[in-house]
Design a protein around this motif. Structure first.
Motif, PDB file in Angstrom:
ATOM      1  N   UNK A   1     -12.719 -15.567  -9.339  1.00  0.00           N
ATOM      2  CA  UNK A   1     -14.200 -15.950  -8.679  1.00  0.00           C
ATOM      3  C   UNK A   1     -13.974 -16.215  -7.308  1.00  0.00           C
ATOM      4  N   UNK A   2     -12.872 -16.782  -6.801  1.00  0.00           N
ATOM      5  CA  UNK A   2     -12.612 -17.348  -5.512  1.00  0.00           C
ATOM      6  C   UNK A   2     -11.849 -16.394  -4.725  1.00  0.00           C
ATOM      7  N   UNK A   3     -11.152 -15.721  -5.435  1.00  0.00           N
ATOM      8  CA  UNK A   3     -10.313 -14.657  -4.648  1.00  0.00           C
ATOM      9  C   UNK A   3     -10.603 -13.150  -4.844  1.00  0.00           C
ATOM     10  N   UNK A   4     -11.327 -12.444  -3.898  1.00  0.00           N
ATOM     11  CA  UNK A   4     -11.673 -11.186  -4.055  1.00  0.00           C
ATOM     12  C   UNK A   4     -10.889 -10.397  -3.475  1.00  0.00           C
ATOM     13  N   UNK A   5      -9.792  -9.772  -3.952  1.00  0.00           N
ATOM     14  CA  UNK A   5      -8.808  -8.499  -3.571  1.00  0.00           C
ATOM     15  C   UNK A   5      -9.328  -7.336  -3.810  1.00  0.00           C
ATOM     16  N   UNK A   6      -9.377  -6.385  -3.009  1.00  0.00           N
ATOM     17  CA  UNK A   6      -9.713  -5.086  -3.560  1.00  0.00           C
ATOM     18  C   UNK A   6      -8.420  -4.594  -4.111  1.00  0.00           C
ATOM     19  N   UNK A   7      -8.657  -3.489  -5.286  1.00  0.00           N
ATOM     20  CA  UNK A   7      -7.697  -2.846  -5.818  1.00  0.00           C
ATOM     21  C   UNK A   7      -7.016  -1.746  -4.928  1.00  0.00           C
ATOM     22  N   UNK A   8      -5.739  -1.229  -5.106  1.00  0.00           N
ATOM     23  CA  UNK A   8      -5.184  -0.442  -4.217  1.00  0.00           C
ATOM     24  C   UNK A   8      -5.882   0.931  -4.031  1.00  0.00           C
ATOM     25  N   UNK A   9      -5.887   1.257  -2.972  1.00  0.00           N
ATOM     26  CA  UNK A   9      -6.659   2.571  -2.588  1.00  0.00           C
ATOM     27  C   UNK A   9      -6.044   3.892  -2.775  1.00  0.00           C
ATOM     28  N   UNK A  10      -5.763   3.977  -3.946  1.00  0.00           N
ATOM     29  CA  UNK A  10      -5.427   5.157  -4.510  1.00  0.00           C
ATOM     30  C   UNK A  10      -5.988   5.626  -5.716  1.00  0.00           C
TER      31      UNK A  10
ATOM     32  N   UNK B   1       1.001  -1.365  -0.031  1.00  0.00           N
ATOM     33  CA  UNK B   1       0.003   0.103  -0.033  1.00  0.00           C
ATOM     34  C   UNK B   1       0.603   1.187   0.057  1.00  0.00           C
ATOM     35  N   UNK B   2       1.855   1.194   0.715  1.00  0.00           N
ATOM     36  CA  UNK B   2       2.666   2.500   0.779  1.00  0.00           C
ATOM     37  C   UNK B   2       3.607   2.692  -0.688  1.00  0.00           C
ATOM     38  N   UNK B   3       3.704   1.382  -1.113  1.00  0.00           N
ATOM     39  CA  UNK B   3       4.437   1.786  -2.790  1.00  0.00           C
ATOM     40  C   UNK B   3       3.562   2.205  -3.424  1.00  0.00           C
ATOM     41  N   UNK B   4       2.256   1.843  -3.480  1.00  0.00           N
ATOM     42  CA  UNK B   4       1.152   2.364  -4.320  1.00  0.00           C
ATOM     43  C   UNK B   4       0.943   3.872  -4.291  1.00  0.00           C
ATOM     44  N   UNK B   5       0.974   4.145  -2.979  1.00  0.00           N
ATOM     45  CA  UNK B   5       0.749   5.609  -2.634  1.00  0.00           C
ATOM     46  C   UNK B   5       2.233   6.507  -3.085  1.00  0.00           C
ATOM     47  N   UNK B   6       3.327   5.971  -3.155  1.00  0.00           N
ATOM     48  CA  UNK B   6       4.380   6.469  -3.380  1.00  0.00           C
ATOM     49  C   UNK B   6       4.580   6.671  -4.984  1.00  0.00           C
TER      50      UNK B   6
END
Length: 561
Positions: free
Chosen positions: A91-100, A19-24
């Motif tokens: 379908x089985x893995x529901x991972x949210x996208x980066x919060x940016x 998450x820190x990398x995405x924000x950077x």
């Protein structure tokens, strides 16, 4: 891995830094980076992947040297399988996208794994595999390296645009890479770039090319080198190719070379005069099927072998004999091989002087297609120009004709096209005459008469099905008529075929139109033409048993020296 990322390792270890990398990355965006990553994302989008894949498949199947069915199946299957894996995992893995702030519209799928990255690995990584395994030369490593950089660049762009975490990109890379590994092990394993279709095994083991009468032993071997006449089509065999052919003949001992060029008035050049003068050990045809036909018309029955340099538009005889598509490679392999007799067809009709052919003769739809194909398009597109010409004749009226086989009763039919063939496969491996074999002593006939849209679809489906499977059934056992594809295709077999049309029809012989007429009479000349063909490991001659149209177990075998 998706379950581990979302349920076990989330917020721990390296994943805690994502998450820190995405924000950077968001703070480092700039117009140039935005534009470059937008292009990479579009390249790996669903539309982009589908479009590039279809173009690659068309090139593999249509462009020389083609058709490459194994490579096309490998590439198309890899792209499809990775897509299926991606859908199942999301379908089985529901991972949210980066919060940016995200620069692209987010599709309603899990962030894990990256579909863009998986698709680009399957497509561009698959192309890299084909470049490395199917081409030669130093540039292949550079080409493959550039192709392999695309998925990694796409992965960086997806992180930059806020669409995925780095672990999502890693999941996409693994999806594509493992797909290539599995599909490649199934489709490409054990198949080299130079490998052609392998001969069928004969019962009890051994080669499927047993020797026939007069086709084996010392008499069949001709000494290497000697005097050669080269018949050159000036457009098909350009100066650079001619120089390569000349040098190659020199290396094989053919130091006495006499060259003659074809013209409209003399499609065989001065071959007849050269052969009449004697002292000819080999004739080389540098051109397409028309040049081969002109040469065969002269040397058939003479005992002088003919070698092919396939550099025309269709090169159907060379394709059916499974010769290398590269002209110089085809000649080089043939000069190291042996001599094999094949049949020739002999056709005549009203306004058509008797002439031999090696591939096919016919009338109707195919002849009109050949006649109206643009010379300019043939130069630039090759045989695809015929396909464009065919569209213009889809609505041509039916022909009324009578067919007489081996002096039997007359058969009345309607058809859009009648084709008499010595070999069976057209461009791209399309098997029009499945039973045709150039050493069977018989000719095969097909009447093509689709009725309405349903008939065209049935015919297309039947022919397309033969591209991917070879039915064991013989389409015309013992010469009996067999109708397939809801009556759109009707097959016959005979040694003499007489065709009469109710009205004059355009006719063609080996891809050359020969004028309109109401009659065609075709006879077979068994073993009349001696071809110099390549050897395969074990000493057998690579000949027509290796082509799609020659797989019938009911046909006579081609010679083994």
């Amino acid at each position: 891995m998706g379950v581990w990322v979302t349920r076990v390792a989330a917020g721990h270890g390296p994943l805690a830094l994502e998450d820190r990398l995405s924000e950077d990355v968001v703070t480092r965006r700039n117009p140039v980076g935005n534009a470059v990553t937008e292009g990479l994302s579009l390249l790996a989008s669903t539309e982009g992947i589908i479009g590039v894949t279809l173009m690659c498949l068309a090139a593999l199947l249509a462009l020389p040297p083609g058709p490459r069915w194994v490579e096309a199946v490998f590439l198309g299957t890899s792209v499809a399988v990775q897509s299926a894996v991606f859908l199942v995992v999301t379908f089985f893995v529901e991972r949210p996208r980066p919060d940016v702030v995200q620069l692209d519209g987010a599709p309603p799928t899990s962030s894990f794994p990256s579909g863009h990255v998986g698709a680009s690995v399957a497509l561009y990584g698959g192309l890299a595999v084909l470049v490395l395994t199917r081409t030669r030369g130093r540039l292949r490593y550079l080409t493959a390296g550039l192709l392999l950089l695309v998925p990694f660049a796409v992965g960086v762009s997806r992180v930059y645009r806020g669409m995925h975490h780095p672990s999502d990109v890693l999941g996409g890379l693994l999806n594509g890479a493992l797909t290539l590994l599995v599909v490649g092990s199934v489709v490409l394993a054990g198949r080299s770039a130079a490998e052609g279709r392998t001969p069928q095994a004969a019962p009890g083991g051994g080669s499927a090319l047993p020797a026939g009468p007069g086709r084996s032993g010392p008499a069949a071997e001709r000494r290497r080198g000697g005097r050669v006449v080269v018949v050159r089509h000036p457009l098909g065999c350009r100066d650079a190719l001619a120089a390569e052919v000349r040098a190659l003949l020199d290396r094989h001992g053919f130091t006495v070379q006499r060259w003659t060029s074809t013209t409209v008035e003399r499609p065989g050049g001065r071959l007849a005069e050269e052969c009449a003068a004697g002292d000819v050990d080999l004739v080389v045809a540098c051109g397409g099927d028309g040049t081969v036909r002109a040469c065969a018309d002269v040397v058939a029955g003479s005992g002088i072998p003919l070698a092919l340099v396939p550099c025309g538009t269709g090169n159907l005889l060379a394709r059916n004999l499974d010769l290398p598509s590269d002209p110089v490679a085809a000649l080089d392999a043939a000069l190291a091989g042996g001599d094999v007799p094949i049949d020739a067809g002999r056709v005549e009709g009203d306004g058509l002087a008797p002439t031999r052919f090696t591939v096919m003769a016919g009338a109707g739809f195919d002849a009109a297609m050949v006649r109206d194909a643009s010379p300019v398009l043939k130069t630039h597109l090759g045989w695809a120009a015929y396909a464009l010409s065919a569209v213009r004749h889809l609505r041509d009226p039916h022909m009324r004709l009578t067919l007489r086989l081996d002096g039997g009763r007359r058969i009345r039919r309607r058809a859009r096209m009648v084709v008499v063939g010595n070999v069976g496969a057209l461009q791209a491996g399309l098997e029009l005459l499945p039973r045709a074999r150039p050493d069977s002593g018989r000719l095969e006939v097909v009447l093509f008469d689709p009725r309405g849209a349903a008939g065209w679809l049935a015919a297309a489906a039947h022919l397309a099905a033969r591209l991917v499977r070879r039915p064991a059934a013989d389409p015309a056992p013992d010469g009996a008529a067999v109708s397939v594809a809801a009556g759109s295709l009707e097959y016959f077999s005979a040694t003499r075929i007489e065709v009469r049309f109710a009205r004059a029809q355009v006719r063609e012989v080996d891809g050359d139109t020969v004028g309109d007429g109401v009659r065609l009479t075709v006879d077979t000349e068994p073993g009349a033409l001696l071809l110099r063909l390549p050897r395969v490991p074990g000493g057998a001659v690579r000949a027509a048993d290796t082509v799609p149209s020659a797989r019938s177990t009911h046909s006579a075998p081609v010679a083994q020296l």
